[in-house]
Design a protein around this motif. Structure first.
Motif, PDB file in Angstrom:
ATOM      1  N   MET A   1       0.822  -1.190   0.000  1.00  0.00           N
ATOM      2  CA  MET A   1       0.000   0.000   0.000  1.00  0.00           C
ATOM      3  C   MET A   1       0.869   1.259   0.000  1.00  0.00           C
ATOM      4  N   THR A   2       2.011   1.220   0.616  1.00  0.00           N
ATOM      5  CA  THR A   2       2.906   2.366   0.684  1.00  0.00           C
ATOM      6  C   THR A   2       3.387   2.763  -0.703  1.00  0.00           C
ATOM      7  N   LEU A   3       3.656   1.794  -1.556  1.00  0.00           N
ATOM      8  CA  LEU A   3       4.116   2.065  -2.917  1.00  0.00           C
ATOM      9  C   LEU A   3       3.077   2.888  -3.678  1.00  0.00           C
ATOM     10  N   PHE A   4       1.807   2.501  -3.551  1.00  0.00           N
ATOM     11  CA  PHE A   4       0.735   3.238  -4.221  1.00  0.00           C
ATOM     12  C   PHE A   4       0.581   4.643  -3.645  1.00  0.00           C
ATOM     13  N   SER A   5       0.627   4.766  -2.355  1.00  0.00           N
ATOM     14  CA  SER A   5       0.501   6.079  -1.717  1.00  0.00           C
ATOM     15  C   SER A   5       1.621   7.011  -2.153  1.00  0.00           C
ATOM     16  N   GLU A   6       2.826   6.491  -2.238  1.00  0.00           N
ATOM     17  CA  GLU A   6       3.963   7.306  -2.658  1.00  0.00           C
ATOM     18  C   GLU A   6       3.820   7.720  -4.121  1.00  0.00           C
ATOM     19  N   ALA A   7       3.392   6.809  -4.980  1.00  0.00           N
ATOM     20  CA  ALA A   7       3.208   7.118  -6.395  1.00  0.00           C
ATOM     21  C   ALA A   7       2.123   8.172  -6.578  1.00  0.00           C
ATOM     22  N   ILE A   8       1.037   8.038  -5.868  1.00  0.00           N
ATOM     23  CA  ILE A   8      -0.058   9.009  -5.944  1.00  0.00           C
ATOM     24  C   ILE A   8       0.402  10.368  -5.428  1.00  0.00           C
ATOM     25  N   SER A   9       1.150  10.373  -4.356  1.00  0.00           N
ATOM     26  CA  SER A   9       1.654  11.624  -3.798  1.00  0.00           C
ATOM     27  C   SER A   9       2.579  12.330  -4.789  1.00  0.00           C
ATOM     28  N   GLN A  10       3.455  11.580  -5.447  1.00  0.00           N
ATOM     29  CA  GLN A  10       4.364  12.171  -6.432  1.00  0.00           C
ATOM     30  C   GLN A  10       3.599  12.733  -7.624  1.00  0.00           C
ATOM     31  N   LYS A  11       2.615  11.997  -8.110  1.00  0.00           N
ATOM     32  CA  LYS A  11       1.804  12.464  -9.241  1.00  0.00           C
ATOM     33  C   LYS A  11       1.037  13.720  -8.857  1.00  0.00           C
ATOM     34  N   THR A  12       0.504  13.742  -7.665  1.00  0.00           N
ATOM     35  CA  THR A  12      -0.236  14.907  -7.192  1.00  0.00           C
ATOM     36  C   THR A  12       0.667  16.131  -7.157  1.00  0.00           C
ATOM     37  N   GLU A  13       1.866  15.987  -6.661  1.00  0.00           N
ATOM     38  CA  GLU A  13       2.820  17.093  -6.625  1.00  0.00           C
ATOM     39  C   GLU A  13       3.131  17.583  -8.035  1.00  0.00           C
ATOM     40  N   THR A  14       3.327  16.656  -8.971  1.00  0.00           N
ATOM     41  CA  THR A  14       3.614  17.025 -10.362  1.00  0.00           C
ATOM     42  C   THR A  14       2.447  17.792 -10.962  1.00  0.00           C
ATOM     43  N   PHE A  15       1.227  17.315 -10.753  1.00  0.00           N
ATOM     44  CA  PHE A  15       0.043  18.000 -11.281  1.00  0.00           C
ATOM     45  C   PHE A  15      -0.104  19.397 -10.680  1.00  0.00           C
ATOM     46  N   LEU A  16       0.139  19.529  -9.401  1.00  0.00           N
ATOM     47  CA  LEU A  16       0.012  20.832  -8.748  1.00  0.00           C
ATOM     48  C   LEU A  16       1.050  21.820  -9.274  1.00  0.00           C
ATOM     49  N   LYS A  17       2.260  21.356  -9.521  1.00  0.00           N
ATOM     50  CA  LYS A  17       3.297  22.231 -10.078  1.00  0.00           C
ATOM     51  C   LYS A  17       2.926  22.680 -11.483  1.00  0.00           C
ATOM     52  N   LYS A  18       2.380  21.764 -12.280  1.00  0.00           N
ATOM     53  CA  LYS A  18       2.020  22.082 -13.658  1.00  0.00           C
ATOM     54  C   LYS A  18       0.737  22.899 -13.759  1.00  0.00           C
ATOM     55  N   SER A  19      -0.069  22.922 -12.709  1.00  0.00           N
ATOM     56  CA  SER A  19      -1.367  23.600 -12.769  1.00  0.00           C
ATOM     57  C   SER A  19      -1.230  25.114 -12.905  1.00  0.00           C
TER      58      SER A  19
END
Length: 48
Positions: free
Chosen positions: A1-19
């Motif tokens: 579950m940690t792997l998924f949480s980390e991947a989602i967190s990284q994607k969220t950060e990328t989307f927020l930077k690009k927004s």
């Protein structure tokens, strides 16, 4: 579950930077009217 949480967190950060950057894929109103050969209203008509 940690792997998924980390991947989602990284994607969220990328989307927020690009927004904050405007996408080049957005078609402007003038481009749409030229593309389809139609006139776009600038203000909606008010009903009486």
């Amino acid at each position: 579950m940690t792997l998924f949480s980390e991947a989602i967190s990284q994607k969220t950060e990328t989307f927020l930077k690009k927004s904050k950057v405007k996408s080049r894929r957005i078609i402007e109103d003038t481009d749409i009217s030229d593309l389809f050969g139609i006139e776009m209203e600038t203000k909606p008509k008010r009903s009486k």
